[in-house]
Write an enzyme that holds these catalytic residues in place. Structure first.
Site, PDB file in Angstrom:
ATOM      1  N   GLU A  66      34.029  -3.033 -26.227  1.00 15.61           N
ATOM      2  CA  GLU A  66      34.334  -2.964 -27.667  1.00 15.61           C
ATOM      3  C   GLU A  66      33.053  -2.950 -28.510  1.00 15.61           C
ATOM      4  O   GLU A  66      31.965  -3.260 -28.011  1.00 15.61           O
ATOM      5  CB  GLU A  66      35.213  -4.147 -28.084  1.00 15.61           C
ATOM      6  N   LYS A 108      35.167  -3.301 -39.789  1.00 13.98           N
ATOM      7  CA  LYS A 108      35.792  -3.866 -38.589  1.00 13.98           C
ATOM      8  C   LYS A 108      37.155  -3.193 -38.452  1.00 13.98           C
ATOM      9  O   LYS A 108      38.008  -3.336 -39.329  1.00 13.98           O
ATOM     10  CB  LYS A 108      35.932  -5.379 -38.774  1.00 13.98           C
ATOM     11  N   VAL A 160      39.262  -5.685 -30.198  1.00 18.58           N
ATOM     12  CA  VAL A 160      39.958  -5.603 -28.909  1.00 18.58           C
ATOM     13  C   VAL A 160      41.162  -4.667 -29.044  1.00 18.58           C
ATOM     14  O   VAL A 160      41.383  -3.782 -28.199  1.00 18.58           O
ATOM     15  CB  VAL A 160      40.397  -7.010 -28.439  1.00 18.58           C
ATOM     16  N   ALA A 207      45.871  -9.055 -34.488  1.00 19.69           N
ATOM     17  CA  ALA A 207      46.555  -7.841 -34.009  1.00 19.69           C
ATOM     18  C   ALA A 207      46.249  -7.598 -32.530  1.00 19.69           C
ATOM     19  O   ALA A 207      46.946  -6.816 -31.876  1.00 19.69           O
ATOM     20  CB  ALA A 207      46.131  -6.644 -34.851  1.00 19.69           C
ATOM     21  N   ASP A 208      45.221  -8.266 -31.995  1.00 15.44           N
ATOM     22  CA  ASP A 208      44.907  -8.120 -30.563  1.00 15.44           C
ATOM     23  C   ASP A 208      46.117  -8.519 -29.701  1.00 15.44           C
ATOM     24  O   ASP A 208      46.360  -7.926 -28.655  1.00 15.44           O
ATOM     25  CB  ASP A 208      43.738  -9.028 -30.152  1.00 15.44           C
ATOM     26  N   LYS A 251      38.292 -18.651 -27.978  1.00 11.19           N
ATOM     27  CA  LYS A 251      37.516 -19.731 -28.597  1.00 11.19           C
ATOM     28  C   LYS A 251      38.451 -20.723 -29.257  1.00 11.19           C
ATOM     29  O   LYS A 251      39.493 -20.334 -29.782  1.00 11.19           O
ATOM     30  CB  LYS A 251      36.648 -19.146 -29.713  1.00 11.19           C
TER      31      LYS A 251
END
Ligand code: PSU
Ligand code: MN
Length: 301
Positions: free
Chosen positions: A25, A87, A107, A142-143, A160
């Site tokens: 990515e 982004k 991602v 949204a990943d 994380k």
């Protein structure tokens, strides 16, 4: 091939010849790490993948083209521009493409473009998830949605603890996304090997990861798969130290009213500053470790 897609010659040949390819990515380059470590890391990750006998395909939107396989200059450009690059998640693609703009892919978007290109596996650091306080903010990456609908295997180091890991696992369960621990029963928490949460399945070899993914494909389930690979012991951080920095960053984000797509980059940058760069070293090492595993798995796909 999709008319908006543009493969580098190396990636194109590899795909045509059925060679192993690993997608990477670019939001991690522009928004995930500072310059110049972001560019250095991106190039090191590509090297690791090549050494393992696979072809790296770093993904981004450049001039409205969905690119798989970037030149050094393109990586340098994204790294230098940093957060000034858009982004790009799923919802950003239509306008960026129509207006021939640039975007660093998250991602979610990297999965979309990898899938369009016929790439089955993708390595990164951490995935987005359900944020702490999502019960009121509704901030869910949204990943997670992408993992439920796009058949690409994502190799990460867990999530994380800027996120609510428990809620992230619940969401993935609802969406039918398998969460695999590589050589572990526990969900790794990015900087640390443990989180207190269990994964659905433990798989111990790249061959077995590949066969689970193949089975998913053969059944036509059309979902992704999340492989969580713990940070190597020697680079893992003291949980108290890193969690204090995370708590502080989350508090600052709340106090400053940070929201939407700014939240994750804000938290990543603050955690890095609060740990005086220690977290960046760990971050770089875990990405390299994930790239290695993804390349080995790609050879079996
Ligand atoms: N987590 C990290 N590093 C990152 C990201 C997440 O540890 O660089 C980036 C990835 O590109 C991920 C995105 O897809 O942030 C998620 O953003 P959001 O939470 O806004 O969906
Ligand atoms: Mn969000």
């Amino acid at each position: 091939m999709n008319k908006h897609l543009e493969l580098s010659p190396e990636v194109k040949t590899a795909i045509e010849q059925g060679k192993p390819v690993v997608a990477l990515e670019s939001t991690i380059i522009s928004h995930g790490m500072p310059y110049p470590q972001n560019v250095e890391t991106a190039l090191m990750v590509e090297d690791v993948i090549r050494k393992e006998g696979a072809v790296p395909a770093t993904i981004a939107v450049i001039g409205g083209k969905l690119k798989a396989g970037l030149t050094k200059e393109e990586i340098e450009y994204l790294g230098k521009k940093g957060p000034a690059v858009t982004k790009a998640s799923r919802r950003d693609l239509p306008v960026l493409v129509a207006q021939k703009r640039d975007g660093a892919t998250t991602v979610a978007t990297t999965m979309i473009i990898a899938h369009l290109a016929g790439i089955k596996i993708f390595a990164t650091g951490g995935v987005g998830g359900v944020h702490r306080g999502a019960e009121t903010t509704m901030d869910i990456s949204a990943d997670l949605e992408e993992l439920s609908r796009t058949p690409v295997m994502v190799v990460c180091a867990g999530a994380k603890s800027i996120l609510d890991l428990g809620l992230t696992l619940e969401y993935l369960e609802t969406k039918g996304v398998p969460v695999i621990g590589y050589q572990t029963n526990e969900l790794p928490a990015f900087y640390t090997r443990v989180s207190g949460f269990r994964v659905d399945y433990r798989i111990d070899t790249p061959e077995d990861l590949a066969s689970a993914f193949k089975a998913q494909q053969e059944m036509g389930l059309h979902s992704g798969m999340l492989v969580t690979n713990p940070i190597p012991e020697e680079w893992s951080m003291d949980p108290n130290y890193i969690n204090q920095a995370i708590e502080q960053a989350v508090k600052e984000a709340k106090d400053q009213g940070i929201h939407g797509k700014e939240t994750t980059p804000f938290l990543l940058a603050r955690v890095k500053d609060l740990t005086g760069g220690d977290s960046l070293k760990a971050n770089i090492q875990l990405v390299l470790n994930n790239a290695r595993l993804a390349a080995r798995t790609a050879r079996n796909l």
